[in-house]
Design a protein around this motif. Structure first.
Motif, PDB file in Angstrom:
ATOM      1  N   ASP A  33       5.096  46.167   3.628  1.00  0.00           N
ATOM      2  CA  ASP A  33       4.335  45.860   4.837  1.00  0.00           C
ATOM      3  C   ASP A  33       4.550  44.466   5.390  1.00  0.00           C
ATOM      4  N   PHE A  34       5.624  43.820   4.962  1.00  0.00           N
ATOM      5  CA  PHE A  34       5.936  42.532   5.557  1.00  0.00           C
ATOM      6  C   PHE A  34       7.386  42.573   6.030  1.00  0.00           C
ATOM      7  N   GLY A  35       7.660  41.971   7.171  1.00  0.00           N
ATOM      8  CA  GLY A  35       9.031  41.983   7.676  1.00  0.00           C
ATOM      9  C   GLY A  35       9.369  40.738   8.464  1.00  0.00           C
ATOM     10  N   ILE A  36      10.656  40.430   8.507  1.00  0.00           N
ATOM     11  CA  ILE A  36      11.122  39.260   9.260  1.00  0.00           C
ATOM     12  C   ILE A  36      12.034  39.730  10.385  1.00  0.00           C
ATOM     13  N   LEU A  37      11.808  39.204  11.568  1.00  0.00           N
ATOM     14  CA  LEU A  37      12.691  39.483  12.700  1.00  0.00           C
ATOM     15  C   LEU A  37      13.353  38.189  13.150  1.00  0.00           C
ATOM     16  N   MET A  38      14.669  38.218  13.179  1.00  0.00           N
ATOM     17  CA  MET A  38      15.419  37.032  13.581  1.00  0.00           C
ATOM     18  C   MET A  38      15.747  37.132  15.068  1.00  0.00           C
ATOM     19  N   GLY A  39      15.710  36.002  15.748  1.00  0.00           N
ATOM     20  CA  GLY A  39      16.011  35.992  17.178  1.00  0.00           C
ATOM     21  C   GLY A  39      17.489  35.816  17.450  1.00  0.00           C
ATOM     22  N   ASN A  40      17.823  35.879  18.739  1.00  0.00           N
ATOM     23  CA  ASN A  40      19.227  35.836  19.133  1.00  0.00           C
ATOM     24  C   ASN A  40      19.893  34.483  18.930  1.00  0.00           C
ATOM     25  N   ASN A  41      19.140  33.403  18.905  1.00  0.00           N
ATOM     26  CA  ASN A  41      19.750  32.086  18.699  1.00  0.00           C
ATOM     27  C   ASN A  41      19.742  31.657  17.241  1.00  0.00           C
ATOM     28  N   ALA A  42      19.233  32.507  16.330  1.00  0.00           N
ATOM     29  CA  ALA A  42      19.109  32.090  14.939  1.00  0.00           C
ATOM     30  C   ALA A  42      20.468  31.706  14.375  1.00  0.00           C
ATOM     31  N   THR A  43      20.503  30.606  13.626  1.00  0.00           N
ATOM     32  CA  THR A  43      21.778  30.204  13.024  1.00  0.00           C
ATOM     33  C   THR A  43      22.031  31.043  11.774  1.00  0.00           C
ATOM     34  N   THR A  44      23.271  31.036  11.337  1.00  0.00           N
ATOM     35  CA  THR A  44      23.634  31.787  10.132  1.00  0.00           C
ATOM     36  C   THR A  44      22.851  31.270   8.928  1.00  0.00           C
ATOM     37  N   GLU A  45      22.655  29.953   8.892  1.00  0.00           N
ATOM     38  CA  GLU A  45      21.916  29.362   7.779  1.00  0.00           C
ATOM     39  C   GLU A  45      20.479  29.885   7.749  1.00  0.00           C
ATOM     40  N   GLU A  46      19.859  29.917   8.915  1.00  0.00           N
ATOM     41  CA  GLU A  46      18.474  30.406   8.988  1.00  0.00           C
ATOM     42  C   GLU A  46      18.398  31.864   8.530  1.00  0.00           C
ATOM     43  N   SER A  47      19.357  32.666   9.007  1.00  0.00           N
ATOM     44  CA  SER A  47      19.350  34.074   8.636  1.00  0.00           C
ATOM     45  C   SER A  47      19.576  34.247   7.144  1.00  0.00           C
ATOM     46  N   TYR A  48      20.512  33.456   6.615  1.00  0.00           N
ATOM     47  CA  TYR A  48      20.827  33.573   5.193  1.00  0.00           C
ATOM     48  C   TYR A  48      19.614  33.209   4.341  1.00  0.00           C
ATOM     49  N   LEU A  49      18.977  32.095   4.676  1.00  0.00           N
ATOM     50  CA  LEU A  49      17.812  31.669   3.904  1.00  0.00           C
ATOM     51  C   LEU A  49      16.657  32.656   4.054  1.00  0.00           C
ATOM     52  N   ALA A  50      16.456  33.145   5.269  1.00  0.00           N
ATOM     53  CA  ALA A  50      15.332  34.058   5.511  1.00  0.00           C
ATOM     54  C   ALA A  50      15.491  35.330   4.676  1.00  0.00           C
ATOM     55  N   GLN A  51      16.706  35.906   4.683  1.00  0.00           N
ATOM     56  CA  GLN A  51      16.886  37.161   3.941  1.00  0.00           C
ATOM     57  C   GLN A  51      16.833  36.909   2.440  1.00  0.00           C
ATOM     58  N   ARG A  52      17.363  35.760   2.019  1.00  0.00           N
ATOM     59  CA  ARG A  52      17.377  35.482   0.583  1.00  0.00           C
ATOM     60  C   ARG A  52      15.943  35.287   0.082  1.00  0.00           C
ATOM     61  N   MET A  53      15.188  34.536   0.882  1.00  0.00           N
ATOM     62  CA  MET A  53      13.787  34.310   0.537  1.00  0.00           C
ATOM     63  C   MET A  53      13.031  35.637   0.477  1.00  0.00           C
ATOM     64  N   LEU A  54      13.226  36.448   1.509  1.00  0.00           N
ATOM     65  CA  LEU A  54      12.474  37.693   1.597  1.00  0.00           C
ATOM     66  C   LEU A  54      12.841  38.643   0.453  1.00  0.00           C
TER      67      LEU A  54
END
Lengths: 187, 730
Positions: free
Chosen positions: B313-334
């Motif tokens: 029941d928790f999810g992360i949505l990344m926006g169109n300007n998200a950097t690769t670093e942000e995406s990588y950290l967000a998914q790894r954290m999640l």
């Protein structure tokens, strides 16, 4: 190339007579189909003739759409050549050359004399809508400078007397046609 | 091509036959002054500034229009050349106003520079100067046409590069003017390039008009963040305030151009209502707080929701300007915290390809090759409004090659199409399949049995056959699928058709993707089906599931699903209904404040370091150009600290470089593996209601662009629900 929002009611075919369209089509046929710009001058001449001797933005756009060229390409031609009139003009447009040869031979005096006689400035039209004075670029008659053109006739080696003669000739033609129309009205 | 030997200023040079003196001199770093010559435009030879002295010729000649010949001896600084240059400069300055102190171009003006370098110090012209009336040509470009020296670069740019001629030279002689004749806004999506082309102050950038002097600015190299090309740019800033963005030459990506969107989007940062402090909503009221308080709350809420729902029941949505670093950290954290619900594809309807295809999505050939394609087939691709600069490249190829389109909309093209099919949106795949069937008939030996069976019974007509034939005939040919395809309910079918057609016809293919970093987000693992670098992952929830079915907790990273997702209305309702929404955002306006519980200020574009991976798979890293305002911090730092607060191990990064290097290592170890599709996807019939009718507008694609004031005033901007606050926050 063409404007996407172009209003079809402004199509050239809706603005001109079939004869005029046929004339333009004749000019288009003279050039290879991929050469779209050459017929612009001819088309504008036809349009101007059919529109009381002047062009409007609407007509120029219609020509551009009809020939499938950018609008600006037509404006460029229309503003470059002094034979195209972009505002309403009088019945007789007196085009005085003021380029180098004519200027050296006294074109400014010709213009001044015309302005005094007709009581209008260059670019203006007399109140009765008969005369317009316009300065134009070289008309290839430098040998007879100073010169002017009116009603498709060149007048060269101008003097004040000659100019007066030209003006009175036009006035006579005007008077004549007025009487003619009066006579016709009476009939 | 043969070679000739020439000599310029005593330097012996070898040159290609047919090249102009100025090209050879430029290559040899010998400077010849010029105004009208530009390497990307045709030769006009109308400014006459590049006069050089060629031995044995009676008069000086223009270097831009004089082809080299064997044994030519050229002197650029002989008395004859200098006399010619001085004379031309005197002519050019006759009508040019002496208003450099109030001219925006002052300090970076070619006329100013060259008049110092090549002009005389006195003018003999005592007559009156002419004045040209200014035209209002829209919110992007300021005009001062009295300064124009009639080089016609802007005219040629429109005619040759863009293919839409809006500018021209009207009038004659003394009365000649450059302009649009009828006062009208220039409409092209790359119009502002004429600002760079203009050698004088006649055309300058309106949004940055009178904001700074050229010599006060510092420039920082960066990457544009609004389409999948990753155009190279310079950010010009003064004391930390971004003044403007200009193109940075990169022949393989943006050449010397920049789209208006990439150029003026920075206004969103300087004029948008920025979020300056972490904020927590208490009893419906927003309160500023410190980072510690906000992050602790986020961490505990995340733990609670993920723990209670086993990650569901928790999810992360990344926006169109998200950097690769942000995406990588967000998914790894999640993923470490126990959930796989992460996605950036808020505009995707078809997820059946998840787990197949390549690690990244994009093109399988270099973008440069678009210039020289013999045949280009566009499928659902509105290039002008999706990746404006690729449209310029395709236009180049149409000089000799063919461009074809199967677009279910009335597209605007700046090149001529040899073939155009306009199917109904729900019939796009079916129409496209006919082309494959035609190609199969032309080359019966290429397809395998499954594909042939799939194509059984599909009929094609002459037009389909012609398209297939053009692709086969072209020595270089390609199939480009636009953003529209990626949003289509049958995206996977169309993708399969394209790749299969490409293999039958020996063509290249490319997916033109939404946003600037779709490839990066996918490689980083910000998708529910795979972790970083294509690593295995249990299937999490897709963006569609998260937004339409609703979750208890959301994290939004520079993402406004209520505007940019396909299910905007449902998304808004579900976000409002959620127990906890944390938004990592640069902005305090829009509808995020309505549904978020915590807002964390993160640095915007140009304020953070990061990496974007473009559609060709080029990794382009950049440093922050300016510091983020207030308490805003780079997104990667926020995510890293949050991971620490969630008690996750392995989040000891000290720079974004460490983050990207870790990902790069993982990616290089596996490479861009492609999992081929064994069986063709099913051809379903799509209901007309379920199919996509429109893509995001040109200036609607991400939170930054939506707040860029000048762009929003152009005719190409559509209306949108976010009010642009013009309040300065700095």
């Amino acid at each position: 190339m063409t404007d996407f929002n172009y209003d079809q009611t402004l199509h050239l075919k809706n603005l001109l007579s079939p004869d005029a369209i046929a004339e333009i089509d004749g000019w288009i046929k003279k050039y290879p189909p991929e050469r779209k710009r050459p017929p612009i001058i001819a088309a504008l001449k036809v349009v101007q003739e059919h529109n009381g001797n002047y062009l409007t933005e609407e007509l120029m756009q219609a020509v551009a759409e009809y020939l499938d060229v950018p609008h600006i390409a037509v404006y460029e031609v229309a503003t470059f050549y002094s034979m195209f009139h972009l505002n309403e003009v009088g019945k007789h447009v007196i085009s005085v050359c003021n380029n180098i040869s004519c200027s050296l031979r006294g074109a400014d005096k010709v213009i001044e004399h015309l302005q005094n006689r007709l009581n209008i400035k260059v670019g203006e039209t007399t109140d009765d809508g008969v005369y317009t004075i316009k300065t134009v670029e070289c008309m290839a008659a430098c040998g007879g400078a100073p010169m002017l053109e009116v009603d498709k006739v060149y007048h060269e080696n101008l003097t004040e007397e000659k100019i007066d003669q030209i003006l009175s000739d036009i006035a006579a033609v005007e008077l004549n046609s007025k009487e003619m129309s009066n006579v016709e009205a009476k009939d | 091509m043969g070679k000739v030997h020439i000599e310029i200023d005593g330097q012996k040079l070898e040159a290609e036959v047919g090249s102009m003196i100025i090209e050879v001199a430029d290559k040899a770093d010998i400077y010849i002054p010029r105004f009208c010559y530009h390497k990307k435009l045709s030769v006009a030879a109308n400014c006459r500034m590049c006069m050089v002295d060629v031995a044995n010729l009676p008069k000086a000649v223009p270097a831009c229009a004089t082809p080299v010949a064997e044994g030519m001896v050229i002197d650029t600084r002989s008395q004859k050349a200098i006399n010619a240059q001085k004379a031309v400069m005197e002519f050019l300055l006759i009508n040019h106003p002496l208003d450099c102190p109030v001219c925006d171009q002052g300090g970076e003006c070619e006329l100013q520079d060259l008049s110092v370098g090549y002009g005389d110090d006195v003018s003999r012209f005592t007559e009156g100067k002419r004045v040209v009336k200014d035209k209002d040509i829209g919110p992007l470009i300021a005009t001062d046409m009295t300064r124009c020296i009639h080089c016609t670069r802007c005219v040629r740019f429109g005619q040759e590069i863009v293919g839409i001629r809006e500018f021209g030279a009207t009038g004659r002689g003394e009365h000649m003017e450059i302009g649009t004749y009828i006062e009208e806004t220039v409409e092209s999506e790359v119009s502002a390039n004429i600002i760079d082309l203009c050698p004088v102050g006649a055309l300058t950038a309106k949004p940055s008009q009178f904001k700074a002097r050229a010599w006060e600015l510092r420039q920082a190299p960066s990457i544009a963040a609004h389409d999948c090309l990753g155009s190279n740019i310079f950010v010009h800033h003064r004391r930390g305030e971004i003044i403007r963005v200009v193109p940075r030459e990169n022949e393989s990506i943006n050449e010397v151009w920049l789209s208006d969107r990439d150029r003026f989007s920075y206004q969103g940062l300087t004029e948008g209502a920025r979020l300056l402090n972490p904020r927590i909503k208490r009893n419906g009221e927003w309160e500023d707080c410190d980072w510690q308080t906000a992050l602790n709350l986020v961490a505990s809420e995340m733990k609670r929701i993920i723990g209670a729902s086993n990650g569901n029941d928790f999810g992360i949505l990344m926006g169109n300007n998200a950097t690769t670093e942000e995406s990588y950290l967000a998914q790894r954290m999640l993923r470490k915290a126990g959930s796989n619900n992460i996605d950036f594809r808020t505009r995707r309807r078809d997820y059946t390809g998840d787990g197949r295809g390549s690690v990244r999505s994009g093109m399988n050939f270099p973008m440069e090759n678009l210039d020289t394609m013999d045949a280009t087939l566009l499928i659902g691709a509105d290039l002008r409004h999706e990746q404006p600069l690729t449209a310029l490249r395709v236009r180049k190829s149409t000089g000799y090659g063919k461009a074809m389109a199967i677009n279910p909309f009335d597209g605007e093209y700046n090149f001529r199409l040899s073939n155009e099919l306009q199917p109904k949106s729900n019939m796009l795949a079916q129409e496209f399949a006919c082309v494959l069937a035609a190609a199969d008939a032309l080359r019966p030996e290429s397809l395998n049995a499954e594909a042939k069976e799939w194509l059984d019974g599909i009929e094609f007509n002459d037009e389909h056959k012609e398209i297939a034939q053009n692709l086969i005939d072209g020595e270089a040919s390609c199939i480009l699928m636009g953003v529209y395809v990626q949003e289509h309910p049958q995206a996977e079918t169309i993708n399969w058709l394209a790749e299969t057609l490409a293999s039958v016809t020996d063509s290249d293919w490319g997916y033109m993707t939404q946003g600037c970093n779709a490839a990066g987000n996918k490689i980083a693992g910000a998708v529910p089906c795979q972790s970083a670098a294509g690593g295995k992952s249990e299937q999490g929830k897709t963006a569609k599931e998260m937004l339409t079915e609703g979750l208890k907790g959301y994290m939004l990273v520079n993402c406004e699903p209520d505007v940019e997702s396909i299910w905007a209305e449902q998304a808004l309702q579900n976000l409002k209904d959620a127990e906890f929404v944390v938004a990592l955002t640069s902005f305090a306006d829009g509808r995020v404040p309505d549904y978020a519980n915590v807002m964390l200020p993160i640095a915007g574009c140009y304020e953070t370091s990061g990496t974007y991976i473009n559609v060709e798979g080029k990794w382009q890293s950049f440093a922050a150009a300016v510091k983020a305002p207030g308490e805003a911090r780079p997104g990667w730092k926020v995510l890293r600290v949050l991971a620490n607060l969630l008690d996750l191990s392995g989040f000891e990064y000290e720079s974004s470089l460490q983050v990207i290097n870790e990902l790069r290592e993982k990616f290089d170890a596996v490479g861009d593996v492609r999992v081929a599709r064994k069986v063709p996807p099913p051809m379903m019939v799509v209901n007309e209601q379920e199919t996509n009718r429109e893509c995001l507008g040109l200036y609607m694609v991400d939170p930054l662009v939506r707040r860029a004031g000048a762009l929003q005033k152009t005719p190409k901007a559509s209306t949108h629900p976010i009010s642009i606050s013009r309040v300065k926050t700095r």
